[in-house]
Design a protein around this motif. Structure first.
Motif, mmCIF file in Angstrom:
data_model
loop_
_atom_site.group_PDB
_atom_site.id
_atom_site.type_symbol
_atom_site.label_atom_id
_atom_site.label_comp_id
_atom_site.label_asym_id
_atom_site.label_seq_id
_atom_site.Cartn_x
_atom_site.Cartn_y
_atom_site.Cartn_z
ATOM 1 N N ALA A 110 0.836 -1.206 0.000
ATOM 2 C CA ALA A 110 0.000 0.000 0.000
ATOM 3 C C ALA A 110 0.871 1.258 0.000
ATOM 4 O O ALA A 110 0.589 2.209 -0.730
ATOM 5 C CB ALA A 110 -0.946 -0.004 1.197
ATOM 6 N N LEU A 111 1.928 1.255 0.787
ATOM 7 C CA LEU A 111 2.817 2.416 0.829
ATOM 8 C C LEU A 111 3.634 2.548 -0.454
ATOM 9 O O LEU A 111 3.868 3.660 -0.932
ATOM 10 C CB LEU A 111 3.742 2.344 2.053
ATOM 11 C CG LEU A 111 3.042 2.489 3.401
ATOM 12 C CD1 LEU A 111 4.001 2.179 4.547
ATOM 13 C CD2 LEU A 111 2.450 3.883 3.548
ATOM 14 N N ARG A 112 4.052 1.428 -1.019
ATOM 15 C CA ARG A 112 4.832 1.473 -2.265
ATOM 16 C C ARG A 112 3.992 1.966 -3.427
ATOM 17 O O ARG A 112 4.448 2.741 -4.250
ATOM 18 C CB ARG A 112 5.389 0.077 -2.599
ATOM 19 C CG ARG A 112 6.590 -0.306 -1.756
ATOM 20 C CD ARG A 112 7.056 -1.726 -1.989
ATOM 21 N NE ARG A 112 7.212 -2.022 -3.401
ATOM 22 C CZ ARG A 112 7.058 -3.239 -3.919
ATOM 23 N NH1 ARG A 112 6.741 -4.263 -3.160
ATOM 24 N NH2 ARG A 112 7.230 -3.448 -5.205
ATOM 25 N N PHE A 113 2.754 1.499 -3.531
ATOM 26 C CA PHE A 113 1.946 1.787 -4.712
ATOM 27 C C PHE A 113 1.040 3.005 -4.560
ATOM 28 O O PHE A 113 0.694 3.630 -5.557
ATOM 29 C CB PHE A 113 1.127 0.563 -5.107
ATOM 30 C CG PHE A 113 1.991 -0.637 -5.403
ATOM 31 C CD1 PHE A 113 3.044 -0.557 -6.301
ATOM 32 C CD2 PHE A 113 1.759 -1.835 -4.768
ATOM 33 C CE1 PHE A 113 3.848 -1.652 -6.569
ATOM 34 C CE2 PHE A 113 2.560 -2.942 -5.030
ATOM 35 C CZ PHE A 113 3.605 -2.853 -5.932
ATOM 36 N N ASP A 114 0.638 3.334 -3.331
ATOM 37 C CA ASP A 114 -0.301 4.438 -3.131
ATOM 38 C C ASP A 114 0.312 5.638 -2.423
ATOM 39 O O ASP A 114 -0.362 6.643 -2.238
ATOM 40 C CB ASP A 114 -1.532 3.952 -2.362
ATOM 41 C CG ASP A 114 -2.266 2.856 -3.117
ATOM 42 O OD1 ASP A 114 -2.266 2.886 -4.363
ATOM 43 O OD2 ASP A 114 -2.831 1.960 -2.460
ATOM 44 N N GLY A 115 1.551 5.522 -1.989
ATOM 45 C CA GLY A 115 2.226 6.651 -1.367
ATOM 46 C C GLY A 115 2.053 6.721 0.139
ATOM 47 O O GLY A 115 1.422 5.854 0.756
ATOM 48 N N PRO A 116 2.628 7.754 0.755
ATOM 49 C CA PRO A 116 2.627 7.892 2.217
ATOM 50 C C PRO A 116 1.221 7.883 2.819
ATOM 51 O O PRO A 116 0.268 8.345 2.194
ATOM 52 C CB PRO A 116 3.306 9.241 2.439
ATOM 53 C CG PRO A 116 4.158 9.438 1.227
ATOM 54 C CD PRO A 116 3.364 8.834 0.103
ATOM 55 N N ALA A 117 1.142 7.349 4.047
ATOM 56 C CA ALA A 117 -0.140 7.257 4.746
ATOM 57 C C ALA A 117 0.116 7.094 6.242
ATOM 58 O O ALA A 117 1.220 6.781 6.665
ATOM 59 C CB ALA A 117 -0.954 6.077 4.220
ATOM 60 N N THR A 118 -0.958 7.293 7.012
ATOM 61 C CA THR A 118 -0.902 7.073 8.462
ATOM 62 C C THR A 118 -1.416 5.665 8.766
ATOM 63 O O THR A 118 -2.044 5.019 7.928
ATOM 64 C CB THR A 118 -1.791 8.082 9.201
ATOM 65 O OG1 THR A 118 -3.164 7.831 8.852
ATOM 66 C CG2 THR A 118 -1.411 9.522 8.863
ATOM 67 N N ALA A 119 -1.181 5.234 9.989
ATOM 68 C CA ALA A 119 -1.674 3.925 10.417
ATOM 69 C C ALA A 119 -3.194 3.863 10.324
ATOM 70 O O ALA A 119 -3.756 2.845 9.902
ATOM 71 C CB ALA A 119 -1.211 3.631 11.846
ATOM 72 N N SER A 120 -3.868 4.937 10.694
ATOM 73 C CA SER A 120 -5.332 4.962 10.636
ATOM 74 C C SER A 120 -5.840 4.874 9.205
ATOM 75 O O SER A 120 -6.813 4.169 8.924
ATOM 76 C CB SER A 120 -5.878 6.234 11.288
ATOM 77 O OG SER A 120 -5.547 6.256 12.651
#
Length: 194
Positions: free
Chosen positions: A31-41
């Protein structure tokens, strides 16, 4: 996965394999590799998990160097994460490692990769009618059975990867035409015949 020109790829070793060989961790990293930065929530909502589980597994991924902070995205106390690399390379020697724990993690990792690839294809089959007609006509689910030696199989795999690399970076802007991320899965393995 082989190294890709211009893409930072991380090689899995016995220690890092222990940090990634978990289904949720692999999904979080993708998810982080393909959709970019995010929070745990955000990741919890996206993956249908609790934020406690995603937070724990994100910390494990960070401890093993798979992800890192994305401070430019943070606001206040929010902790944003991003992938530390864009690809992984698997060393087949991990399957023959002296440690049973490493061999087990290697097996689990490979089975989870295969499961993810099957899930990707199944998702496309279920969602394909929602895509424009051009995309509904431009997809592939084919197979071929050849009689090859290990050397010829290696040559074929190398040529398939080289062909894929020719298309890497040809469309770089998301706004360019009707571009979309296209997932390619290649499989080459001997069949048991009786």
């Amino acid at each position: 996965m082989e190294e890709q020109p211009g893409v930072q790829v991380r090689t899995l070793d016995a220690r890092s394999l222990r940090g990634i060989a978990h289904p949720l961790r692999m999904r979080l990293l993708d998810a982080l590799r393909f959709d970019g930065p995010a929070t745990a929530s955000q990741l919890a909502a996206k993956l249908g998990e609790s934020s406690g589980a995603t937070s724990y597994h994100l910390r494990q991924l960070a401890a093993h160097g798979f992800i890192k902070d994305a401070p430019e995205h943070g606001k206040g106390r929010e902790r944003w994460w991003q992938a530390a690399s864009q690809g992984l390379t698997f060393d087949d020697s991990l399957l023959n490692h002296s440690s049973p724990e490493v061999r087990g993690a290697a097996e689990m990792y490979l089975h989870e990769v295969a499961h993810t690839q099957a899930r990707d294809l199944s998702t496309w089959l279920g969602d394909r009618t929602a895509w424009p007609e051009e995309w509904q006509r431009t997809w592939d689910m084919s197979s071929a059975t050849l009689r090859l030696t290990p050397e010829l199989a290696g040559e074929l795999i190398g040529k398939m990867h080289a062909l894929i690399d020719e298309y890497r970076g040809r469309v770089t802007d998301e706004a360019e035409g009707d571009s979309a991320r296209v997932r390619l899965h290649t499989h080459a393995f001997p069949l048991t015949t009786e």
